[in-house]
Design an enzyme around this catalytic site. Structure first.
Site, PDB file in Angstrom:
ATOM      1  N   ARG A   1     -10.537 -11.324   1.445  1.00 20.76           N
ATOM      2  CA  ARG A   1     -11.415 -12.321   0.831  1.00 20.76           C
ATOM      3  C   ARG A   1     -10.790 -13.710   0.848  1.00 20.76           C
ATOM      4  O   ARG A   1     -11.506 -14.717   0.871  1.00 20.76           O
ATOM      5  CB  ARG A   1     -11.780 -11.888  -0.588  1.00 20.76           C
ATOM      6  CG  ARG A   1     -10.621 -11.786  -1.541  1.00 20.76           C
ATOM      7  CD  ARG A   1     -10.936 -10.945  -2.771  1.00 20.76           C
ATOM      8  NE  ARG A   1     -11.101  -9.533  -2.413  1.00 20.76           N
ATOM      9  CZ  ARG A   1     -11.461  -8.588  -3.280  1.00 20.76           C
ATOM     10  NH1 ARG A   1     -11.679  -8.897  -4.540  1.00 20.76           N
ATOM     11  NH2 ARG A   1     -11.587  -7.346  -2.886  1.00 20.76           N
TER      12      ARG A   1
ATOM     13  N   LYS B   1       0.839  -1.201   0.000  1.00 22.29           N
ATOM     14  CA  LYS B   1       0.000   0.000   0.000  1.00 22.29           C
ATOM     15  C   LYS B   1       0.876   1.254   0.000  1.00 22.29           C
ATOM     16  O   LYS B   1       2.030   1.220   0.433  1.00 22.29           O
ATOM     17  CB  LYS B   1      -0.887   0.023   1.252  1.00 22.29           C
ATOM     18  CG  LYS B   1      -1.981  -1.013   1.297  1.00 22.29           C
ATOM     19  CD  LYS B   1      -2.762  -0.888   2.595  1.00 22.29           C
ATOM     20  CE  LYS B   1      -3.861  -1.953   2.678  1.00 22.29           C
ATOM     21  NZ  LYS B   1      -4.951  -1.675   1.734  1.00 22.29           N
TER      22      LYS B   1
END
Length: 482
Positions: free
Chosen positions: A334, A260
């Site tokens: 996920r 990130k």
């Protein structure tokens, strides 16, 4: 806890007296009303507003008027907002006691919401700093009935206090830094809450995860020296098919190899807000002894870059046996949820609700005002929407049309973990749907935009929200055996 008293204080029984003001409410002739009406008239027709109103009577409590737009929200949510704003204002003034005028004729929902507002509105965590000079929370919090106290009020107020306490525990977990809240810390907190409040807790460590085949969770954890774990909690209730709640427990998310940007990365400590909510839900379920059997599942890990970390292009195989091509290692939530959802179905659930700060796309789509709901189960989105309106944690459905599934097609595996920029929240939900059978009632709640508040508003102070605790409990109350 919040007290209940009859009558309206005319002496300084409490230091601050919070009054929810509805423009269309009839006059009561109470001592503060004229001064409040004059102040509101000076504001004009400007919708919701709040301020201290001076009465010039030193022996009377200071009055905090919370003006509420008529018809804009249910009365319960309006009172929750007024109570939250009022207790926060009272704490800012250093008051040790605060009361709220509960509207005449209030029903059970209003009493519960008012108690929640008084318990939620001024929350903050000061445990890691010198709190000298900072105001203490009001020790005394009172709900004043204008007439007699209805018989249902005490139970409603107790329920509101317990739910608020559980939500504040969730807020604390989300607020604490990543060097405190590790996967092991989450597990130890779950075990402690289980001992204190009476629910079962079981924690699987790395060895058992490898033995049982939690391959997706283990893949995400490879970049960290912190051991992953899988936390299972159970409130037995009256037995029967369990309602399973699943929470994403990434205790710090640097994105893995798909690192990130540095700006704002410190906020990735709250990527376990879904997991924290599950702990709060189990705590409240046990404290309230609700009839439903509730099982909470938390896959917990960090997502960091290292020489051992999973790489873009790798293919991993999780508990379901499906092969997953990892296109972006920052779509890790996920992956760990796929193992948790696979496990959840083995419990023959009545329904599964999963909560996760899953996608930045959710913030783009809905901002910070609504939880995204994705489900293929008839009626479930409507049930959650109704619960959200009652709790002030509103939801909004997004479609799971078949056309979106094609974005997850992989050339070398059963599925890839991202579907491109378009419809990111929806394709994230579709990925999870691949691990839930069609005949299982399931909904995914993306709380990325609602897990943290940038400014104080109503019952929500700035910071961690604890979203999901009261929403899911309200859904449980109105659903199944509740």
């Amino acid at each position: 806890m919040v007290e209940i008293r009859s009558g309206i204080p005319v002496e300084r029984e409490v230091e601050a007296f919070v009054v929810p003001w509805f423009d269309d409410a009839p006059s009561t002739g109470e001592s503060w009303e004229t001064a409040a009406a004059q102040w509101l008239e000076s504001r004009g027709n400007s919708g919701e507003a709040s301020a201290w109103v001076r009465l010039g009577a030193p022996d009377s409590p200071d009055v905090f008027i919370a003006r509420l737009s008529a018809g804009e929200r249910p009365v319960a949510e309006s009172c929750r907002r007024a109570a939250g704003a009022g207790v926060r204002a009272a704490r800012a003034r250093g008051f040790g006691s605060v009361g709220l005028r509960v509207p005449e004729g209030a029903d059970e929902a209003v009493w519960q919401a008012s108690a929640e507002g008084l318990a939620l509105g001024d929350w903050r965590y000061d445990g890691l700093r010198d709190a000298k000079g900072r105001t203490a929370p009001p020790e005394t919090r009172v709900l004043f009935a204008t007439a007699s106290v209805p018989p249902e009020a005490p139970a409603a107020v107790r329920r509101g206090c317990i739910l608020a306490e559980a939500q504040n525990v969730t807020r604390e977990l989300v607020t604490l830094p990543g060097n405190t809240v590790t996967p092991r810390y989450l597990a130890e907190t779950a075990e402690r809450l289980g001992r204190e409040h009476g629910f079962r807790t079981e924690v699987r460590g790395r060895d058992r995860l490898e033995e049982e085949g939690f391959g997706a969770l283990l893949a995400v954890s490879r970049g960290s020296v912190e051991e992953p774990c899988f936390i299972e909690m159970e409130h037995e209730g009256s037995g029967g098919a369990p309602f399973v709640v699943v929470g994403k427990g990434v205790t710090f998310d640097a994105g893995g190899i798909s690192l990130k940007p540095a700006s704002g990365m410190e906020d990735m400590k709250y990527d376990m807000a879904g997991a924290a909510a599950v702990l709060g839900i189990l705590m409240a379920a046990a404290r309230l002894d609700i009839p439903q059997r509730v099982i909470g599942l938390v896959p917990a890990t960090e997502n960091l870059p290292s020489g051992n970390a999973v790489k873009p292009g790798d293919v991993v195989r999780g508990l379901s046996g499906k092969s997953i091509e990892v296109i972006n290692t920052d779509a890790e939530g996920r992956l760990i949820l796929s193992d948790a959802l696979t496990y959840a179905q083995r419990l023959d659930p009545a329904a599964i609700i999963d909560m996760a700060t899953l996608t930045g796309a959710c913030v783009i789509a809905l901002g910070h005002h609504a939880v995204a709901v994705l489900t293929a189960s008839d009626g479930l989105a409507d049930e959650l929407a109704a619960a959200g309106e009652r709790t002030g944690e509103r939801t909004w459905p997004l479609p799971l049309w078949k056309e979106y599934r094609a974005q997850l097609d992989s050339h070398i595996a059963d599925i890839k973990n991202i579907g491109g920029r378009g419809g990111g929240t929806i394709t994230g939900g579709w990925f999870l749907r691949e691990f839930v059978a069609d005949d299982v009632r399931w909904a995914h709640l993306d709380i990325a935009g609602t897990a943290w508040a940038e400014e104080a508003r109503g019952w929500q102070p700035k910071g961690a929200t604890g979203v999901g605790v009261r929403l899911v409990h309200e859904w449980l109350r109105s659903h199944g055996r509740g």
